[in-house]
Design an enzyme around this catalytic site. Structure first.
Site, mmCIF file in Angstrom:
data_model
loop_
_atom_site.group_PDB
_atom_site.id
_atom_site.type_symbol
_atom_site.label_atom_id
_atom_site.label_comp_id
_atom_site.label_asym_id
_atom_site.label_seq_id
_atom_site.Cartn_x
_atom_site.Cartn_y
_atom_site.Cartn_z
ATOM 1 N N LYS A 28 71.910 35.398 -4.222
ATOM 2 C CA LYS A 28 71.820 34.765 -5.545
ATOM 3 C C LYS A 28 72.322 33.326 -5.502
ATOM 4 C CE LYS A 28 72.179 39.161 -7.988
ATOM 5 N NZ LYS A 28 73.054 40.152 -8.616
ATOM 6 N N GLN A 82 78.746 40.903 -10.818
ATOM 7 C CA GLN A 82 78.052 41.795 -9.884
ATOM 8 C C GLN A 82 78.567 43.233 -10.039
ATOM 9 O OE1 GLN A 82 75.467 40.961 -7.695
ATOM 10 N NE2 GLN A 82 75.339 43.175 -7.481
ATOM 11 N N ASP A 141 71.981 38.689 -17.130
ATOM 12 C CA ASP A 141 71.541 40.019 -16.695
ATOM 13 C C ASP A 141 70.809 40.764 -17.812
ATOM 14 O OD1 ASP A 141 71.866 40.696 -14.035
ATOM 15 O OD2 ASP A 141 73.990 41.160 -14.237
#
Length: 292
Positions: free
Chosen positions: A52, A96, A119
């Site tokens: 990422k 995460q 997200d």
């Protein structure tokens, strides 16, 4: 039978995002910033975060990485998120997952400012998606599924019967809502659905996100159907090695399907590309400007 190439599609999307970022920097002095928080030392999470960060930098965005010890308290983690919520240089925040057992994932997700929740997991963004509001930041993997389905079927999915197998908040439910927005007729199924094979055999589109290796067999698939396989499962092989497979039995499915995503190389590459797309969207929305 068409193999839907997620790698090249993701590469094209990233190039488009990079072009937009260049315009934002040149015309608006806005360089989108993505903050990624990694708690602990889970090897898979470290790989995801590294990818990422790399791809964020490649499209010209700022990447801010925060590595936290595995024993960090929930209060300390929430305080860090609050700092990022109030930092104007941060346009997107990603924590995460999974987190250590002593930390409540829902509390963490709900602490992220909805407008920075790239997200797309916050309750407010979930509600906006449910209501069909364009302001929603949508979970990344479901976005990728829709893009890949359109690779084969074109932009108009109206009237298609889509069967989604899996009911998670991360993939199953949001992809079902996105398919509804595309005017599909949607059946949301799961591992306990009765006569699942018969149900799938009527589908024009199958999205497999159930987390069971090679569960969807070739004789479940209607000839010519489009199969989007979200599953990533590691299994043992006869040679004593391991192999990555999806939720679909690829060898059987490719004999019947009109198009299918491979594992790996299908949905996976799209997830980070759509994360960057969400960061771009969030950045523009926060400044009240259209995406270039």
């Amino acid at each position: 039978m068409m193999v839907i190439d997620g790698k090249s599609t993701a590469e094209n999307l990233r190039q488009s995002i990079a072009d937009s970022v260049r315009v934002l920097i040149e015309q608006y002095d806005l360089q989108p910033g993505l903050a990624v928080i990694l708690v602990g030392e889970d090897p898979a999470s470290q790989v995801y975060v590294r990818n990422k960060v790399r791809q964020t930098l490649e499209v010209g965005m700022k990447s801010m990485e925060y590595r936290m010890p595995p024993d960090i308290s929930q209060a300390e983690l929430l305080a860090r998120i609050d700092q990022l919520n109030n930092d104007p240089a941060v346009n997107g925040i990603l924590v995460q997952l999974p987190l250590p057992a002593h930390i409540d994932e829902n509390a963490v997700i709900e602490t992220i400012a909805p407008e920075k929740d790239v997200d797309g997991f916050h309750t407010i963004n979930s509600g906006r998606l449910m209501n069909g509001q364009t302001a929603a930041l949508v979970p990344c993997t479901p976005q990728g599924c829709i893009i890949l389905a359109k690779q084969h079927l074109g932009d108009d999915l109206s009237g298609k019967h889509a069967v989604v197998i899996g009911r998670s908040n991360i993939v199953g439910k949001p992809v079902a809502l996105l398919l509804l927005q595309e005017n599909c007729t949607v059946t949301l199924a799961h591992s306990r659905t009765e006569n699942l094979g018969s149900l799938c055999s009527d589908a024009d589109i199958i999205v497999a996100a159930v987390g069971r290796p090679q569960m969807i067999k070739g004789d479940w698939i209607k000839p010519g159907a489009t199969v989007i396989d979200v599953g990533i499962n590691r299994i043992d092989t006869a040679a004593g090695k391991t192999q990555l497979v999806g939720d679909v039995d690829y060898a059987e499915a490719q004999e019947v399907a009109g198009a299918i995503t491979p594992v790996p190389g299908g949905v996976g590459p799209m997830t980070i590309a759509c994360l960057l797309q969400n960061t771009l969207t969030a950045s523009c929305s926060q400044r009240g400007i259209a995406i270039p």
